[in-house]
Design an enzyme around this catalytic site. Structure first.
Site, PDB file in Angstrom:
ATOM      1  N   ASP B  26      -0.725   1.915   2.592  1.00 55.22           N
ATOM      2  CA  ASP B  26      -1.026   3.325   2.735  1.00 55.22           C
ATOM      3  C   ASP B  26      -1.700   3.795   1.439  1.00 55.22           C
ATOM      4  O   ASP B  26      -1.651   3.082   0.423  1.00 55.22           O
ATOM      5  CB  ASP B  26       0.298   4.077   2.971  1.00 55.22           C
ATOM      6  CG  ASP B  26       0.096   5.570   3.100  1.00 55.22           C
ATOM      7  OD1 ASP B  26      -0.867   5.981   3.785  1.00 55.22           O
ATOM      8  OD2 ASP B  26       0.893   6.328   2.521  1.00 55.22           O
ATOM      9  N   ASP B  28      -2.310   7.819   0.172  1.00 49.79           N
ATOM     10  CA  ASP B  28      -1.660   8.978  -0.471  1.00 49.79           C
ATOM     11  C   ASP B  28      -0.183   8.694  -0.718  1.00 49.79           C
ATOM     12  O   ASP B  28       0.548   8.321   0.202  1.00 49.79           O
ATOM     13  CB  ASP B  28      -1.752  10.211   0.446  1.00 49.79           C
ATOM     14  CG  ASP B  28      -3.166  10.699   0.655  1.00 49.79           C
ATOM     15  OD1 ASP B  28      -3.717  11.308  -0.258  1.00 49.79           O
ATOM     16  OD2 ASP B  28      -3.723  10.450   1.745  1.00 49.79           O
ATOM     17  N   LYS B 221      -0.690   6.061  12.355  1.00 53.18           N
ATOM     18  CA  LYS B 221       0.654   5.508  12.230  1.00 53.18           C
ATOM     19  C   LYS B 221       1.684   6.555  12.652  1.00 53.18           C
ATOM     20  O   LYS B 221       1.493   7.707  12.307  1.00 53.18           O
ATOM     21  CB  LYS B 221       0.918   5.124  10.756  1.00 53.18           C
ATOM     22  CG  LYS B 221      -0.032   4.122  10.186  1.00 53.18           C
ATOM     23  CD  LYS B 221       0.166   3.971   8.676  1.00 53.18           C
ATOM     24  CE  LYS B 221      -0.585   5.036   7.888  1.00 53.18           C
ATOM     25  NZ  LYS B 221      -0.484   4.885   6.418  1.00 53.18           N
ATOM     26  N   ASP B 247       4.802   5.194   1.826  1.00 51.35           N
ATOM     27  CA  ASP B 247       5.746   6.137   1.223  1.00 51.35           C
ATOM     28  C   ASP B 247       6.453   6.985   2.267  1.00 51.35           C
ATOM     29  O   ASP B 247       7.214   7.879   1.914  1.00 51.35           O
ATOM     30  CB  ASP B 247       5.028   7.060   0.227  1.00 51.35           C
ATOM     31  CG  ASP B 247       4.108   8.037   0.927  1.00 51.35           C
ATOM     32  OD1 ASP B 247       3.315   7.595   1.799  1.00 51.35           O
ATOM     33  OD2 ASP B 247       4.187   9.242   0.643  1.00 51.35           O
TER      34      ASP B 247
END
Lengths: 306, 306
Positions: B26, B28, B221, B247
């Site tokens: 991922d 961010d 996702k 995250d």
């Protein structure tokens, strides 16, 4: 139609009218669409009054104060007294008073809601546009000022709702002690045009709730706080002698049913007979009204004096 | 922590590294927060590459095109090739191509999403501000122009999201044949400051879904379309030899688990160990990662060559 009956003159006169003392009516989609009265609705309410029924306005719309509602009623030829109005703008102020709320309020809302809150003595953030800065994420993290005295976020309908307001609301709500109040969850406003969808307060409340990962307390229908307010002001109100009129199954009808009132769905706003059939089919009987009529004005010619 | 293990040098070397061919990450909250790299993340990805692992970027953020992501990666010192990028901006275009979609698109989104859609040959409404008229309800019912060729509403992150955009989107969606696609449902963007909440695309998608009373198809996702895109482009990818790093428990980790990949949650973005504990306590084991590390950069010193 399951337990729902189409209202006819016979049913109206033999099964309904005699038993009623109180007529509670929703506004948008029942009495008016935007700024025009729905034909026949003023005469219907005048008729109920002439027959000795006590009429009250019960609206989830938080954009107007009670004084503004009275002005609108007069303009559209509905009789109106101040103590007949139970709007989410007014009831939100009552809710915070009941909690003995202290602290400032961050408000996502309109003039009428702010008016009722400040009239009740609460400190509220200003309403109106709150533009999104160009470099908004950097602004949010490094420059945005939050008022440390804010202890409640109140979300009603706000035509200026945007990312900046979501950012402020969600950031206040990151503090779990900050109260989160939504006026109502109506998904749409009725506008009299089925191909145009007018987003309601529910869209704004959902957006803030998603950002904050929190569930708000809801003041409006179908939650019990508004009927509680009415009963507090009108202790004689007997639910068995009361009818709740509305255009939405999941707010007006559900509230009326839960409160033990009779219920009448009108087809001039959000929900039609299709919604009744769907709720019957899916066994959501607490959203199925006792009666249906295409529009409230249709009861005028059912009244004994006509 | 249930089945989740804190990643240590020993676990990294003995249980993980050898078995990996692909590292999906991922962006961010893992690689960067807004416009700053998270310390150590560039070195961690460089380390994986040096160890012969294939690295790919898998982001729900729809605001940038793949070309813009490459520029951002280069600026923040991440190596990047075009075919390593799987963003919801790109994958939304792939999704519409897979459906052989024909018709115009009403877009609630940003430049990068529009770029990928138009690059793929689709006609899209313009992005940017779309102001709320003063007498907006009357405008909506009597003046608003809707494009009869619009057959899809695509909703991604849009910093200019407002009532006018909700109105247009919901009105297009009143036509049940109009496709409703959301890029992703992330509730927040990670910003590195726990007292500031940055609303994510999920807030916008929820608002439109509420207005339209419809559920969107979600490209990002944890839905399966993005891993399907990756497998289509990289047929050799073996989930058992792949790790998904993220995250967020309900997007990154859930997608990785559903796809049969190993999963690593990093604490530098949205979810911390508290989220892991909560998911363990509530038995949502498909959101519990195999491994946790405070930040991706912590793996650098676990790597064999350091």
């Amino acid at each position: 139609l399951g337990p729902c009956r189409l209202l006819t003159k016979e049913i109206f006169r033999t099964n309904l009218l005699e038993s009623l003392s109180y007529v509670l009516t929703d506004c948008d989609g029942v009495l008016w669409a935007d700024n025009a009265a729905i034909p026949g609705s003023p005469e219907a309410l005048a008729g109920f009054r002439k027959l000795g029924k006590k009429v009250m306005y019960v609206t989830n719309n938080s954009t107007k104060s009670r004084i503004e509602y009275m002005e609108k009623c007069k303009k559209l030829h509905f009789q109106a007294d101040m103590d007949e109005f139970f709007s989410t703008s007014y009831c939100t102020a009552l809710y915070l008073k009941k909690l003995n709320f202290e602290g400032n309020i961050y408000l996502v809302g309109s003039h009428g809601l702010r008016q009722e809150l400040t009239d009740a003595g609460f400190n509220c953030s200003p309403i109106g546009p709150d533009p999104v800065p160009d470099d908004w994420m950097n602004w949010a993290v490094n420059t945005m000022k939050l008022d440390p005295q804010v202890k409640a976020v109140v979300v009603g309908f706000d035509a200026h709702f945007n990312l900046t307001k979501m950012l402020r609301a969600a950031s206040y709500l990151a503090n779990k002690d900050c109260l989160f109040v939504g006026t109502n969850t109506d998904e749409q406003f009725p506008c009299g045009n089925k191909s145009i969808i007018i987003p309601g307060t529910g869209c704004i409340v959902q957006a803030v709730a998603t950002a904050a990962s929190r569930k708000p307390i809801i003041v409006g229908k179908p939650e019990p706080f508004m009927p509680d307010c009415i009963k507090y002001r009108w202790p004689d109100l007997d639910p068995a002698k009361t009818i709740m009129i509305g255009d939405r199954s999941n707010t007006d009808i559900l509230m009326g049913k839960r409160a033990g009132m009779k219920t009448l769905l009108v087809g001039s706003g959000c929900d039609s007979l299709d919604a009744v059939r769907r709720n019957v089919a899916e066994n959501r009987l607490d959203m199925v009204p006792d009666f249906f009529v295409p529009k409230l004005g249709d009861v005028v010619e059912m009244m004994p004096f006509t």
